[in-house]
Structure formats: C-alpha cells, structure tokens
Design an enzyme around this catalytic site. Structure first.
Site, PDB file in Angstrom:
ATOM      1  N   GLU A  90     -16.227  55.151  32.687  1.00 30.96           N
ATOM      2  CA  GLU A  90     -15.103  54.232  32.849  1.00 30.96           C
ATOM      3  C   GLU A  90     -14.904  53.420  31.569  1.00 30.96           C
ATOM      4  OE1 GLU A  90     -13.812  50.509  35.732  1.00 30.96           O
ATOM      5  OE2 GLU A  90     -15.644  51.633  36.134  1.00 30.96           O
ATOM      6  N   SER A 116     -10.669  52.030  36.252  1.00 35.98           N
ATOM      7  CA  SER A 116     -10.768  51.493  37.609  1.00 35.98           C
ATOM      8  C   SER A 116      -9.486  50.748  37.945  1.00 35.98           C
ATOM      9  CB  SER A 116     -11.960  50.530  37.714  1.00 35.98           C
ATOM     10  OG  SER A 116     -11.645  49.302  37.079  1.00 35.98           O
TER      11      SER A 116
END
Length: 200
Positions: A90, A116
C-alpha cells in the site's frame, strides 16, 4: 440523539447523490488491464506531466522528503504489485507526504501497488500488468509524459508503440526481492497462478 423520522437512507436510482461512483478504471497503453482511481475528493479531471520513476515505495518517499517532487510531476512507483512487492504493498505513506506538502492536487501518482480508502490526491493504483511481469509501467523512462483523463477513462504513456516494443525487447525482470521465507513463497504462488491463467 433523536434522528428525523423522515430521513432518506436509500435514494432512488433516478436520483443518485452523484452521477457516477467514487471509483473509476482507467485504461490505455500504460495499463492495458486497467488501473483503479478513487475520484472522491479529487477536484480536477485531467493531468499530464513528466514521469518521476521509482523502483520501490521507499525511494519515492525519500524523494518526497527531499522535496524533489514538483507541481505537474507524475510519480511512478513500480515493482510493488502482487509478484513484485510481493503482495501489492500500500502506497498510502507517499500520498500522505505529498498531501502534507500541499501537492496532492498538483501532482499525480501511479503504481502497480495498492491504495486504501484513506488515499488522497490524483492517484491510480493496481496498474496492470504489473512491472514485475513486463507490463508497460516497467517501460516508463524518467521524464516521459504521462496523461490521465478521468472523463475519457484514459491513462496513457505518450510514447509510440514502436518505442514501447523496443524498450520491452531490452527489459529484464529484476531478481526477486525475497528468496526464502513466507514472502518468497507468496511470490512464487502468485507467479504460478499468473502462468496458469495465461495457459487457461
């Protein structure tokens, strides 16, 4: 707390809150399999600028910390996909740092890694095919112009098809980042699954 008895929880199809959803898929010669962009909180529809290319998240974060990213740039973070990461890391830290410098609306960021729900700015993740398997994101050179166009659902590397083929002929996959342990096993599983999907 008292809630209004006449509150609307579900809206009819012919009267939505927004004309489209908050996620769009952009496609083009840079992402033939697409890249995902979260459009909520984004206040512009297009971006075109020079690529700033990084082979891993840490290098991009260091460049942001040194204030080397300038308005108009397109930050490219590659080799962070399912096989290359491995595990589709991420990239939230880099987008947060750009936002902290007031650049989240002035630069774009693309990656074969993930984001995210807290992602901010003009960002495209999950770009496919990923760099580790020779996707076009692996062929970007520093300074190449990249164009993103939300209304047209377009993500394009402004390089000819012939030049991309020439670059692909010179490209070699980097060695795996992990050769033993759980991450190495995961990378091998992802690689095997990808080969199976191609064979099927």
């Amino acid at each position: 707390m008292q809630f209004p008895s006449e509150g609307k929880v579900f809206r009819p199809v012919d009267h939505p809150l927004e004309p489209t959803g908050t996620l769009v898929v952009l496609k083009g010669n840079l992402a033939p399999e697409g890249g995902v962009m979260k459009t909520s909180g984004v206040h512009k529809t297009n971006h075109s600028g020079p690529a700033r290319v990084f082979e891993r998240e840490e290098d991009a974060a260091a460049a942001v910390a040194r204030r080397e990213i300038k308005p108009g740039d397109v930050v490219v973070i590659r080799y962070e996909g399912p096989k290359g990461g491995p595990g589709m890391r991420e990239m939230l830290g880099v987008t947060a740092a750009l936002s902290g410098q007031g650049l989240d609306e002035q630069v774009a960021l693309i990656t074969d890694g993930s984001f995210s729900g807290a992602t901010r700015g003009f960002t495209v993740g999950h770009v496919g095919p990923e760099a580790q398997v020779g996707g076009p994101i692996a062929l970007i050179h520093e300074g190449d112009t990249i164009t993103l166009d939300i209304p047209s659902r377009l993500i394009r590397l402004e390089v000819s098809d012939e030049e991309l083929q020439r670059r692909l002929g010179q490209w070699q996959a980097p060695a795996p980042k992990y050769t033993h342990g759980a991450l190495a096993k995961y990378a091998r599983l992802v690689s095997s699954a990808a080969r199976g999907a191609v064979c099927d």
